[in-house]
Motif scaffolding. Structure first.
Motif, PDB file in Angstrom:
ATOM      1  N   ASP A  86       0.836  -1.197   0.000  1.00  0.00           N
ATOM      2  CA  ASP A  86       0.000   0.000   0.000  1.00  0.00           C
ATOM      3  C   ASP A  86       0.874   1.252   0.000  1.00  0.00           C
ATOM      4  OD1 ASP A  86      -2.311   1.576   0.051  1.00  0.00           O
ATOM      5  OD2 ASP A  86      -2.564   1.394   2.225  1.00  0.00           O
ATOM      6  N   GLU A 131      -2.045  -7.665  -2.754  1.00  0.00           N
ATOM      7  CA  GLU A 131      -3.327  -7.751  -2.076  1.00  0.00           C
ATOM      8  C   GLU A 131      -4.450  -7.419  -3.064  1.00  0.00           C
ATOM      9  OE1 GLU A 131      -0.614  -6.227  -1.081  1.00  0.00           O
ATOM     10  OE2 GLU A 131      -0.242  -6.613   1.043  1.00  0.00           O
ATOM     11  N   PRO A 132      -5.442  -8.295  -3.193  1.00  0.00           N
ATOM     12  CA  PRO A 132      -6.532  -8.059  -4.151  1.00  0.00           C
ATOM     13  C   PRO A 132      -7.274  -6.741  -3.909  1.00  0.00           C
ATOM     14  CG  PRO A 132      -6.592 -10.327  -3.385  1.00  0.00           C
ATOM     15  CD  PRO A 132      -5.564  -9.617  -2.557  1.00  0.00           C
ATOM     16  N   TRP A 133      -7.400  -6.332  -2.668  1.00  0.00           N
ATOM     17  CA  TRP A 133      -8.122  -5.087  -2.383  1.00  0.00           C
ATOM     18  C   TRP A 133      -7.405  -3.869  -2.947  1.00  0.00           C
ATOM     19  CZ3 TRP A 133      -5.862  -1.280   0.546  1.00  0.00           C
ATOM     20  CH2 TRP A 133      -4.792  -1.653   1.374  1.00  0.00           C
ATOM     21  N   LEU A 134      -6.073  -3.933  -3.067  1.00  0.00           N
ATOM     22  CA  LEU A 134      -5.335  -2.825  -3.678  1.00  0.00           C
ATOM     23  C   LEU A 134      -5.677  -2.723  -5.168  1.00  0.00           C
ATOM     24  CD1 LEU A 134      -1.802  -3.075  -2.033  1.00  0.00           C
ATOM     25  CD2 LEU A 134      -3.396  -1.166  -1.851  1.00  0.00           C
ATOM     26  N   ASN A 136      -8.403  -3.953  -6.624  1.00  0.00           N
ATOM     27  CA  ASN A 136      -9.820  -3.601  -6.759  1.00  0.00           C
ATOM     28  C   ASN A 136     -10.058  -2.113  -6.522  1.00  0.00           C
ATOM     29  OD1 ASN A 136     -10.479  -6.242  -7.345  1.00  0.00           O
ATOM     30  ND2 ASN A 136     -10.980  -6.754  -5.234  1.00  0.00           N
ATOM     31  N   ASN A 137      -9.399  -1.555  -5.519  1.00  0.00           N
ATOM     32  CA  ASN A 137      -9.559  -0.130  -5.252  1.00  0.00           C
ATOM     33  C   ASN A 137      -9.077   0.698  -6.445  1.00  0.00           C
ATOM     34  OD1 ASN A 137      -9.950   2.306  -3.473  1.00  0.00           O
ATOM     35  ND2 ASN A 137      -7.764   2.456  -3.875  1.00  0.00           N
ATOM     36  N   GLN A 140     -11.514   0.423  -9.300  1.00  0.00           N
ATOM     37  CA  GLN A 140     -12.740   1.167  -9.001  1.00  0.00           C
ATOM     38  C   GLN A 140     -12.525   2.676  -9.159  1.00  0.00           C
ATOM     39  OE1 GLN A 140     -15.917   0.099  -8.509  1.00  0.00           O
ATOM     40  NE2 GLN A 140     -16.339   2.280  -8.685  1.00  0.00           N
TER      41      GLN A 140
END
Length: 151
Positions: A86, A131-134, A136-137, A140
């Motif tokens: 991050d 990290e998948p959320w990175l 995806n964010n 998006q």
């Protein structure tokens, strides 16, 4: 010849002499250096761009990352979370803002953010085990800025 070995040792060390990082917080400088190492390892071109536009990485109590002249300001909440990928993504994203300023390009706020998130996504896709959320964010945000939902 006595000077050759010390010279080689110094030259072989990774050096962040161009970027000043304050040694405050609980391991914040170390985490930031790890993020810089990650950038260097997975995308040396973006690493060199970062070095060319950023003189200082600072920490602040704001709720978002930003830039000031040739500095990148990282929120202390991000440093406390300590997620190296991050932090690397923040550095990449903000370095694109600095790069655009440096070359004198002034797109609209939405277009600039979209460009910065695309640049960040390109980096993130090169990091194994990201990290998948990175991802995806980032995706998006690109969609959001593409449709002008932020003005």
């Amino acid at each position: 010849m006595k000077w050759l070995l010390p010279l080689l040792l110094v030259l072989s060390q990774k050096c962040y002499a161009q970027i000043e990082i304050p040694d405050v917080g609980d391991g914040w400088k170390g985490r930031t250096l790890l993020a810089l190492d990650r950038i260097h390892k997975y995308d040396s071109s973006k690493y060199h761009t970062l070095l060319s536009v950023c003189n200082k990485i600072e920490f602040w109590t704001g709720s978002f990352a930003t830039t000031d002249k040739q500095s990148i300001l990282i929120p202390t909440t991000e440093l406390k979370a300590g997620i190296v990928n991050d932090l690397a993504a923040i550095l990449i994203h903000e370095s694109m803002h600095l790069y655009l300023k440096k070359i004198g390009i002034h797109p609209s706020i939405t277009e600039e953010e979209k460009l910065c998130y695309e640049y960040e996504l390109d980096f993130l896709q090169k990091v194994p085990g990201i990290e998948p959320w990175l991802l995806n964010n980032c995706k998006q945000q690109i969609v959001t800025y593409s449709y002008g939902l932020y003005k």
